[in-house]
Design a protein around this motif. Structure first.
Motif, mmCIF file in Angstrom:
data_model
loop_
_atom_site.group_PDB
_atom_site.id
_atom_site.type_symbol
_atom_site.label_atom_id
_atom_site.label_comp_id
_atom_site.label_asym_id
_atom_site.label_seq_id
_atom_site.Cartn_x
_atom_site.Cartn_y
_atom_site.Cartn_z
ATOM 1 N N GLN A 37 -5.308 -6.316 -4.250
ATOM 2 C CA GLN A 37 -4.396 -6.864 -3.258
ATOM 3 C C GLN A 37 -5.090 -6.987 -1.911
ATOM 4 O OE1 GLN A 37 -1.099 -3.839 -4.262
ATOM 5 N NE2 GLN A 37 0.049 -5.676 -3.724
ATOM 6 N N ARG A 63 1.640 -7.890 1.324
ATOM 7 C CA ARG A 63 0.479 -7.827 0.449
ATOM 8 C C ARG A 63 0.638 -8.821 -0.692
ATOM 9 N NH1 ARG A 63 -1.531 -1.890 -0.868
ATOM 10 N NH2 ARG A 63 -3.457 -3.083 -1.021
ATOM 11 N N ASP A 64 -0.474 -9.446 -1.047
ATOM 12 C CA ASP A 64 -0.473 -10.358 -2.180
ATOM 13 C C ASP A 64 -1.210 -9.721 -3.349
ATOM 14 O OD1 ASP A 64 -3.125 -10.447 -1.494
ATOM 15 O OD2 ASP A 64 -3.226 -12.620 -1.236
ATOM 16 N N VAL A 65 -1.357 -10.452 -4.446
ATOM 17 C CA VAL A 65 -2.140 -10.004 -5.598
ATOM 18 C C VAL A 65 -3.166 -11.068 -5.922
ATOM 19 C CG1 VAL A 65 -2.109 -9.299 -8.016
ATOM 20 C CG2 VAL A 65 -0.196 -8.682 -6.529
#
Length: 282
Positions: free
Chosen positions: A94, A105-107
């Motif tokens: 992330q 937060r992204d992945v």
């Protein structure tokens, strides 16, 4: 460092002799990385090593054979607990950003072969478990319990009745036991249903399996202000013996192992990485 570990190898052989166990320990070799390096993570096949900066900014990959370093992602928090796929070819992680004053937060997924990065989930406030993207077999923690996922089937256990929290849980190589740390009680392992609770040591950070019956952990001590010593310990679960693998002048920070190859990589508080290999002879 080389002389120290060669001497320790002989000591380990003698100490484990009662349990018919011998250790062959290669001299520790420094992994040369750009600037300082922290938070090492070995791939399942031992061919790659991930590391980051002290504040987890940026994610780097080190090829153990060619000894080359590649920058996978320079995003904030990209180096916080990245996870390899089972085939060691892909990394899931992330990154963190601020949107309207809030942390999101992204992945992401990075291919080791070409370094290509793909965003799997857009940045949000939702909590994500990156393990779910990497495999359907893993272990994680909710702090108050250990969550074990085997082939997608989830089991939640709390093997210590009055535990403050559970840290660094991991499955044994044969998938039959769980190793973990309870910050006020020490290092333990138990069966997948929480039974068979066994204490390994009264202290130990970043406990890792080296094999189904050998465990490593970092014993850190401080005076309330600074770290006074931090050494790497090895524990034989069969012979109930232990050995110290580093000296006090090397302050070990974090630890990662590859049971498939016997490779061990540890970082130091100063931001250096060292690699050794331990062969276990029963």
């Amino acid at each position: 460092m080389k002389k120290t570990l060669l001497i320790l190898s002989a000591l380990c052989t003698a100490m484990f002799g009662a349990s018919a166990t011998e250790l062959s320990i290669q001299p520790a070799v420094e992994i040369v990385a750009p600037n300082v390096a922290h938070h090492p993570v070995l791939s399942p096949d031992g061919s790659k090593l991930l590391f980051s900066t002290q504040d987890h900014s940026g994610l780097y990959s080190f090829d153990m054979q060619s000894k080359t370093v590649s920058l996978l992602d320079e995003g904030l928090a990209a180096g916080f607990e990245p996870v390899f796929s089972a085939d060691s070819k892909t990394v899931f992680y992330q990154t963190a950003t601020m949107e309207d004053g809030l942390l999101v937060r992204d992945v992401r997924r990075a291919k080791i072969s070409d370094g290509k990065v793909k965003q799997l989930k857009k940045a949000s406030r939702e909590d994500e478990n990156v393990n779910e993207y990497a495999s359907n077999t893993y272990v994680t923690t909710t702090l108050k319990s250990i969550v074990i996922v085997i082939d997608g089937k989830k089991t939640e256990i709390a093997p210590i009745e009055d535990a403050h929290s559970y840290l660094w849980p991991s499955l044994s190589p044969d998938g039959k036991r769980v190793l973990f740390n309870e910050p006020f009680k020490g290092v333990f392992y138990c069966n997948l249903d929480g039974s068979g609770l066994t204490k390994v040591s009264s202290r130990g950070d970043y406990p890792c399996w080296l094999s189904d019956d050998v465990v490593l952990a970092v014993d850190t001590r401080d005076d309330g202000y600074v770290v006074t010593s931090s050494v790497l310990h090895l524990y034989d679960l069969i012979g109930l013996s232990s050995a110290t693998l580093t000296q006090d002048d090397t302050k070990v920070a974090e630890l990662t192992t590859c049971p498939a190859t016997g490779d061990v990589v540890y970082s130091t508080i100063e931001g250096k990485l060292y690699r050794t290999n331990i062969k276990i002879i029963r």
